[in-house]
Scaffold this motif. Sequence first.
Motif, PDB file in Angstrom:
ATOM      1  N   ARG A  48       0.829  -1.204   0.000  1.00  0.00           N
ATOM      2  CA  ARG A  48       0.000   0.000   0.000  1.00  0.00           C
ATOM      3  C   ARG A  48       0.862   1.252   0.000  1.00  0.00           C
ATOM      4  O   ARG A  48       0.595   2.215  -0.735  1.00  0.00           O
ATOM      5  N   TYR A  49       1.914   1.249   0.795  1.00  0.00           N
ATOM      6  CA  TYR A  49       2.810   2.405   0.852  1.00  0.00           C
ATOM      7  C   TYR A  49       3.521   2.626  -0.476  1.00  0.00           C
ATOM      8  O   TYR A  49       3.697   3.768  -0.927  1.00  0.00           O
ATOM      9  N   SER A  50       3.921   1.542  -1.117  1.00  0.00           N
ATOM     10  CA  SER A  50       4.630   1.678  -2.395  1.00  0.00           C
ATOM     11  C   SER A  50       3.721   2.184  -3.503  1.00  0.00           C
ATOM     12  O   SER A  50       4.186   2.866  -4.421  1.00  0.00           O
ATOM     13  N   ARG A  51       2.420   1.869  -3.438  1.00  0.00           N
ATOM     14  CA  ARG A  51       1.493   2.304  -4.491  1.00  0.00           C
ATOM     15  C   ARG A  51       0.987   3.726  -4.280  1.00  0.00           C
ATOM     16  O   ARG A  51       0.465   4.342  -5.219  1.00  0.00           O
ATOM     17  N   THR A  52       1.095   4.251  -3.059  1.00  0.00           N
ATOM     18  CA  THR A  52       0.631   5.619  -2.775  1.00  0.00           C
ATOM     19  C   THR A  52       1.773   6.594  -2.543  1.00  0.00           C
ATOM     20  O   THR A  52       1.526   7.772  -2.254  1.00  0.00           O
ATOM     21  N   ALA A  62       3.108  -2.586 -11.861  1.00  0.00           N
ATOM     22  CA  ALA A  62       2.630  -3.728 -11.081  1.00  0.00           C
ATOM     23  C   ALA A  62       2.864  -5.039 -11.825  1.00  0.00           C
ATOM     24  O   ALA A  62       3.227  -6.057 -11.222  1.00  0.00           O
ATOM     25  N   SER A  63       2.689  -5.009 -13.138  1.00  0.00           N
ATOM     26  CA  SER A  63       2.917  -6.223 -13.927  1.00  0.00           C
ATOM     27  C   SER A  63       4.376  -6.648 -13.887  1.00  0.00           C
ATOM     28  O   SER A  63       4.701  -7.844 -13.871  1.00  0.00           O
ATOM     29  N   LEU A 123      -4.466  -8.173  -9.659  1.00  0.00           N
ATOM     30  CA  LEU A 123      -5.650  -7.574  -9.036  1.00  0.00           C
ATOM     31  C   LEU A 123      -5.348  -7.036  -7.644  1.00  0.00           C
ATOM     32  O   LEU A 123      -5.941  -6.036  -7.216  1.00  0.00           O
ATOM     33  N   LEU A 124      -4.444  -7.692  -6.924  1.00  0.00           N
ATOM     34  CA  LEU A 124      -4.093  -7.211  -5.590  1.00  0.00           C
ATOM     35  C   LEU A 124      -3.418  -5.849  -5.652  1.00  0.00           C
ATOM     36  O   LEU A 124      -3.641  -4.993  -4.782  1.00  0.00           O
ATOM     37  N   TYR A 125      -2.602  -5.615  -6.662  1.00  0.00           N
ATOM     38  CA  TYR A 125      -1.999  -4.294  -6.827  1.00  0.00           C
ATOM     39  C   TYR A 125      -3.054  -3.249  -7.142  1.00  0.00           C
ATOM     40  O   TYR A 125      -3.007  -2.118  -6.639  1.00  0.00           O
ATOM     41  N   VAL A 126      -4.024  -3.610  -7.983  1.00  0.00           N
ATOM     42  CA  VAL A 126      -5.115  -2.680  -8.298  1.00  0.00           C
ATOM     43  C   VAL A 126      -5.936  -2.371  -7.058  1.00  0.00           C
ATOM     44  O   VAL A 126      -6.313  -1.215  -6.802  1.00  0.00           O
ATOM     45  N   CYS A 270      11.596  -3.379  -4.173  1.00  0.00           N
ATOM     46  CA  CYS A 270      12.260  -4.684  -4.024  1.00  0.00           C
ATOM     47  C   CYS A 270      11.733  -5.438  -2.807  1.00  0.00           C
ATOM     48  O   CYS A 270      11.571  -6.664  -2.848  1.00  0.00           O
ATOM     49  N   THR A 271      11.451  -4.708  -1.728  1.00  0.00           N
ATOM     50  CA  THR A 271      10.877  -5.345  -0.541  1.00  0.00           C
ATOM     51  C   THR A 271       9.504  -5.927  -0.845  1.00  0.00           C
ATOM     52  O   THR A 271       9.169  -7.041  -0.407  1.00  0.00           O
ATOM     53  N   VAL A 272       8.697  -5.184  -1.605  1.00  0.00           N
ATOM     54  CA  VAL A 272       7.368  -5.677  -1.990  1.00  0.00           C
ATOM     55  C   VAL A 272       7.474  -6.944  -2.824  1.00  0.00           C
ATOM     56  O   VAL A 272       6.729  -7.911  -2.624  1.00  0.00           O
ATOM     57  N   VAL A 273       8.413  -6.965  -3.754  1.00  0.00           N
ATOM     58  CA  VAL A 273       8.580  -8.133  -4.623  1.00  0.00           C
ATOM     59  C   VAL A 273       8.992  -9.354  -3.815  1.00  0.00           C
ATOM     60  O   VAL A 273       8.480 -10.465  -4.027  1.00  0.00           O
ATOM     61  N   VAL A 274       9.904  -9.146  -2.858  1.00  0.00           N
ATOM     62  CA  VAL A 274      10.349 -10.272  -2.030  1.00  0.00           C
ATOM     63  C   VAL A 274       9.207 -10.758  -1.137  1.00  0.00           C
ATOM     64  O   VAL A 274       8.984 -11.966  -0.992  1.00  0.00           O
TER      65      VAL A 274
END
Length: 357
Positions: A48-52, A62-63, A123-126, A270-274
Motif C-alpha cells: 500500500r505504501y509503495s502504491r501511494t 505492477a505487472s 488484481l491485488l496491486y489494483v 524490491c521489498t514488496v517483490v520479495v
Amino acid sequence: MLQSEHDSSESRQEESSTMVSSIHSRRLKNLSLGVLVLQTTSLVLTMRYSRTLKEDAPRYLASSAVVSAEVIKIIVCTLLVFMENNFSVRAMNQLLKDEIVRKPLETMKLAIPAGIYTLQNNLLYVALSNLDAATYQVTYQLKILTTALFSVSMLGRRLGSYQWLSLLLLMAGVTLVQWPMATGGDSEQKVLSGSIQFVGLMAVLMACISSGFAGVYFEKILKETKQSLWVRNIQLGLFGFVFGTIGMMVYDGQRVTQSGMFQGYNKITCTVVVLQVRDYFTFLSIYVSIYLCIYLSMYLSIYLSIYLSIYLSIYLSIYLSIYLSIYLSIYLSIYLSIYLSIHPSFFFLECSVLFIR
C-alpha cells in the motif's frame, strides 16, 4: 523387582520423549502462525505504501513486480530441489527433465492455476492502489469463504455447523466494513472517492474468488499425483512467468519499451517483490523449522538412549554386585551359623574325612 524398575524407567523415557515432541510441535505451530501473520501484515502495508508513495520518478509497474516475483519463486524452488537431490546438479537436471519435459500433460495441468494466480497478483496491486490497507485486509479475508466453498464443491469436504457459522460471521464483518459512513464534503469528491473504492472492492473480490479456486485446484492436483511439491511449484512459476510477461507486454508494453521493465524500482519496491513470494518463503521457513525440529528430536532421542543405556548398565552392574555380595554374605553366614549350631558333630566329622583324604 529389577524388571519392574527397568520397565518403569522405559515408561518414563517414553513419556519424556512424547512430552518433548509435543512441546516442539506446539512451538512449531506458534512459530508458523507468527511468521505468517508478520509476513501478511508487512506485505499489505508495504505494498500500500509503495502504491501511494509520491515521487518525482515514475511509479513502478505492477505487472513488472508480478513477473519479478515469479522469477524469484522459480529460483527458490530450484534451490530446494537441488537440496533434495543431495546437491547434485546431474540428479536435479534428470529429475526436472523426467517430471517437466517428459510429462507434458502433467505439466499443462498447472497452466490453469498459474494463469489465475497471475491474474490474482495483478488484481491485488489494483485493489491496494484504490483501497486503504485496513479495508483491503479485512475484505481479502473473504478468500477463506471462497476456499471453503470450492473445497466443498471440488474436494467433497464437509464442514461442521460451527465452521459455517464462523464463515457467516466473517461475511457479516466484511459487509459492515464496507458500510457507507455519513460524512460531509463535496458531492463530486464523494462520487470520485466512491468510484475509486468500487474499483478496489471489485478487484479484491475477484482476487478472493480466483485465490479460492486456484488454491483448491492446486491442492487437488497435488493429491492426484506423487510429484514433488517443489517441482510442481517450478511448473507453476514457469507458466506464471509466461502469463505475467504476456500481460506486461500487452498492458504496459509501451512504457516497458520507453523506460525499461524495472522503471521506478527502489528499496521499497524490491521489498514488496520479495514479500510477494509469501507462499514460498513462508512455507520455506516452516519447512526449515520442521527439519530442525525433526533433527533435534532425533539427536536428543539418540543421545538420551545412549546416555541412559550406559548409565543404566553401570548402575545395574554396581547395584547388582553390591546387592549380591551383601545378600550372599548375610545368607551364607546365617545359614552356616544355623547349620553349625544344629549339627556341629556332623560338620567336624566331614572336615576330618576331607583332611584324611
